[in-house]
Design an enzyme around this catalytic site. Structure first.
Site, PDB file in Angstrom:
ATOM      1  N   LYS A  97     -18.223 -51.932   9.363  1.00  0.00           N
ATOM      2  CA  LYS A  97     -18.404 -50.908  10.402  1.00  0.00           C
ATOM      3  C   LYS A  97     -17.251 -49.914  10.335  1.00  0.00           C
ATOM      4  O   LYS A  97     -16.087 -50.306  10.196  1.00  0.00           O
ATOM      5  CB  LYS A  97     -18.460 -51.569  11.784  1.00  0.00           C
ATOM      6  CG  LYS A  97     -18.809 -50.612  12.921  1.00  0.00           C
ATOM      7  CD  LYS A  97     -18.893 -51.338  14.266  1.00  0.00           C
ATOM      8  CE  LYS A  97     -19.331 -50.403  15.386  1.00  0.00           C
ATOM      9  NZ  LYS A  97     -19.414 -51.098  16.695  1.00  0.00           N
ATOM     10  N   SER A 133     -23.845 -50.520  19.224  1.00  0.00           N
ATOM     11  CA  SER A 133     -23.346 -49.433  18.416  1.00  0.00           C
ATOM     12  C   SER A 133     -23.194 -49.769  16.927  1.00  0.00           C
ATOM     13  O   SER A 133     -23.079 -48.855  16.101  1.00  0.00           O
ATOM     14  CB  SER A 133     -21.974 -48.987  18.946  1.00  0.00           C
ATOM     15  OG  SER A 133     -21.034 -50.032  18.800  1.00  0.00           O
ATOM     16  N   SER A 153     -22.549 -54.738  21.243  1.00  0.00           N
ATOM     17  CA  SER A 153     -22.800 -53.953  20.027  1.00  0.00           C
ATOM     18  C   SER A 153     -22.941 -54.732  18.731  1.00  0.00           C
ATOM     19  O   SER A 153     -23.269 -54.141  17.707  1.00  0.00           O
ATOM     20  CB  SER A 153     -21.694 -52.917  19.850  1.00  0.00           C
ATOM     21  OG  SER A 153     -21.952 -51.830  20.676  1.00  0.00           O
TER      22      SER A 153
HETATM   23  N1  GLN Z   1     -23.786 -50.152  24.637  1.00  0.00           N
HETATM   24  C1  GLN Z   1     -22.524 -50.489  25.239  1.00  0.00           C
HETATM   25  C2  GLN Z   1     -21.722 -49.230  25.459  1.00  0.00           C
HETATM   26  O1  GLN Z   1     -22.221 -48.205  25.173  1.00  0.00           O
HETATM   27  C3  GLN Z   1     -21.775 -51.464  24.383  1.00  0.00           C
HETATM   28  C4  GLN Z   1     -21.161 -50.835  23.210  1.00  0.00           C
HETATM   29  C5  GLN Z   1     -20.332 -51.781  22.410  1.00  0.00           C
HETATM   30  O2  GLN Z   1     -20.440 -52.998  22.506  1.00  0.00           O
HETATM   31  N2  GLN Z   1     -19.454 -51.223  21.617  1.00  0.00           N
HETATM   32  O3  GLN Z   1     -20.632 -49.251  25.910  1.00  0.00           O
END
Ligand code: GLN
Length: 498
Positions: free
Chosen positions: A77, A152, A176
């Protein structure tokens, strides 16, 4: 070769059936073949990957003792710093930045001899649930290219489910890793907070962020987990304790006599029928393997999403202050003796996307004097109540379970104009992050109504990550024997995997 699991690739490398150079080249070919459709990668690092593969092959030929994953390719990532390799966190503001150092996770991957194929797409600064907030365009779900892979860490999840890499690294601040794993039919684990070093992980919300592994099987995920985890003096929140023995837990697949707690608040209304059907079937399977299913009550979870969307933006409003046009990446508006402030404004205006700006504004407001107690302070109190709910629930059960995501993969564009609808995608994953504990998502089958993957979530107390793998691998074995193969083998061909 690319259809094998990482454990099988490891065996083929050890037996001499293949070389890391050949294995790496097959994955680069696969990326070349399908990534114009999937768009999992922001940067493919073919030259370095082949060089690393050749190094491992030479070491193996010389009889050096190698890590089991040595020579196995991986997708990383783009939130993790890798020396000399473009690292953007999915943001235009970091375009052109090449870190002068490796994050601890990357150092550990390199030490193990793992081959890093490249950097994967993500929601900008990990803010989002669909990878549509990337500054470089969305990633597409290999199961259905009109849908998102979740986020994400959508690029990493899509790379693994499209057979572009057998394993990948993601990060999970509110879901995410687990949510994109669920939406792409693979396994993803968010380790205990502090179990994997955050040194060199570009910060979103520091009290919630944690990097973790993706794989197509529970065992592959465990093998990568073991490489990534461990104490790091460079991270002040790193836990100084032995890494739980997740690989042997994955091999033991032991669920007999274990108590599995179903969280009352994480099911029912808002959850898609096909998600609940697959979830309940998995519970029946676990019961047939000798587990005892109980129901547990976590009343404060009702407020988890609201608390998270105050705490995470608050922390991000502070963390993202470092992108000031002076230190990293993009710098615009720097002419005619412009003031530092106007360069900062112009750079942030051009470099940050809409969701990132929304969260900085939200977080700055929640932390402002006069509102601090009402918003940030209340959210922290909810966080404590959630920790207490988990504590009590873990006196009644060894692991807790729920669907990972209330819905299957949604269409590109379906939720991108509605932040609240997008935030709801993480309703079942966020409590884990607020409590700092660990969680896994593994594939539980396809929903009847749309034929898309459903994720089953398992949660365990802090530093009891091995429990995820014991229960996860037992359930996986039962499902695989029921289906006659792994769910991911049913993914559409996308130009044909050899
Ligand atoms: N969807 C969540 C957010 O937008 C979690 C994102 C994540 O785990 N990085 O904050």
């Amino acid at each position: 070769m690319i259809k094998k699991t990482a454990a099988q690739m490891s065996a083929s490398l050890t037996s001499g059936e293949t070389t890391s150079v050949a294995l790496t080249q097959s994955h680069l070919d696969r990326i070349n073949e399908v990534d114009s459709k999937v768009k999992a990668f922001l940067h493919v690092d073919g030259e370095n990957a082949l060089a690393q593969a050749a190094k491992v092959d030479a070491e193996r030929a010389a009889g050096k003792k190698l890590h089991p994953l040595a020579g196995v390719p991986l997708a990383l990532k783009d939130v993790l710093a890798q020396e000399g390799v473009p690292t953007t966190a999915g943001s235009k503001i970091l375009q052109g930045w090449k870190p002068p150092y490796d994050s601890t996770v990357v150092s550990k991957l390199k030490q193990a001899g793992i081959v890093i194929l490249g950097k994967t797409n993500m929601d900008e600064f990990a803010m989002g649930s669909s990878t549509e907030n990337s500054g470089y365009g969305p990633t597409f779900n290999p199961w259905d290219l009109t849908r998102t892979p979740g986020g994400s860490s959508g690029g990493s999840a899509a790379a693994v489910s499209a057979f572009e890499a057998p394993i990948a690294v993601g990060s999970d601040t509110g879901g995410s890793i687990r949510q994109p794993a669920a939406l792409t039919g693979i396994v993803g684990v968010r380790p205990t907070y502090g179990a994997v070093s955050r040194y060199g992980l570009i910060a979103y919300s520091s009290s919630l962020d944690q990097a973790g592994p993706f794989g197509r099987t529970v065992l592959d995920t465990a093998m990568l987990h073991e490489v990534m985890a461990g104490h790091d003096p460079k991270d002040a929140t790193s836990i100084n304790a032995a890494v739980p023995n997740v690989v042997s837990a994955a091999r033991s697949a032991d669920v007999k006599g274990k108590k599995i707690g179903v969280i009352k608040q994480l099911q029912g209304s808002g959850y898609q029928a096909g998600v609940l059907a697959r979830f309940n079937e998995s519970l029946d399977l676990l019961a047939s393997l000798g587990a005892e299913i109980v129901e547990v009550d976590c009343p404060s979870f009702e407020f988890a999403l609201a608390a998270y969307y105050l705490i995470a933006p608050s922390e991000c409003s502070s963390n993202l202050a470092r992108f000031d046009a002076m230190r990293y990446g993009l710098r615009t508006g720097d002419d005619n003796g412009a003031s530092a402030e106007s360069v900062m404004n112009a750079t942030r205006e051009a470099g940050f996307g809409r969701e990132v700006k929304r969260r900085i504004i939200l977080g700055t407001y929640a932390l402002s004097s006069g509102y601090y107690d009402a918003y940030y302070g209340s959210a922290q109190k909810i966080r404590t109540l959630i920790i207490e709910d988990y504590k009590k629930a873990f006196t009644q059960a060894d692991v807790l379970v729920s669907p990972t995501s209330p819905i299957t993969a949604f269409k590109i564009g379906e939720k991108s104009e509605d932040p609240i609808a997008m935030y709801l995608a993480d309703v079942a994953t966020i409590p884990v992050n607020l409590a700092g504990i660990c969680g896994m998502s593994l594939p539980a089958g396809l929903a009847d109504e749309d034929g898309l993957p459903v994720g089953f979530q398992i949660m365990a107390p802090a530093m009891q990550d091995q429990r995820l793998y014991e229960v996860g691998s037992a359930l996986e074995a039962a499902l695989v024997s029921k289906w006659g193969g792994h769910l991911i083998d049913q993914v559409p061909a996308l130009g044909g995997a050899k």
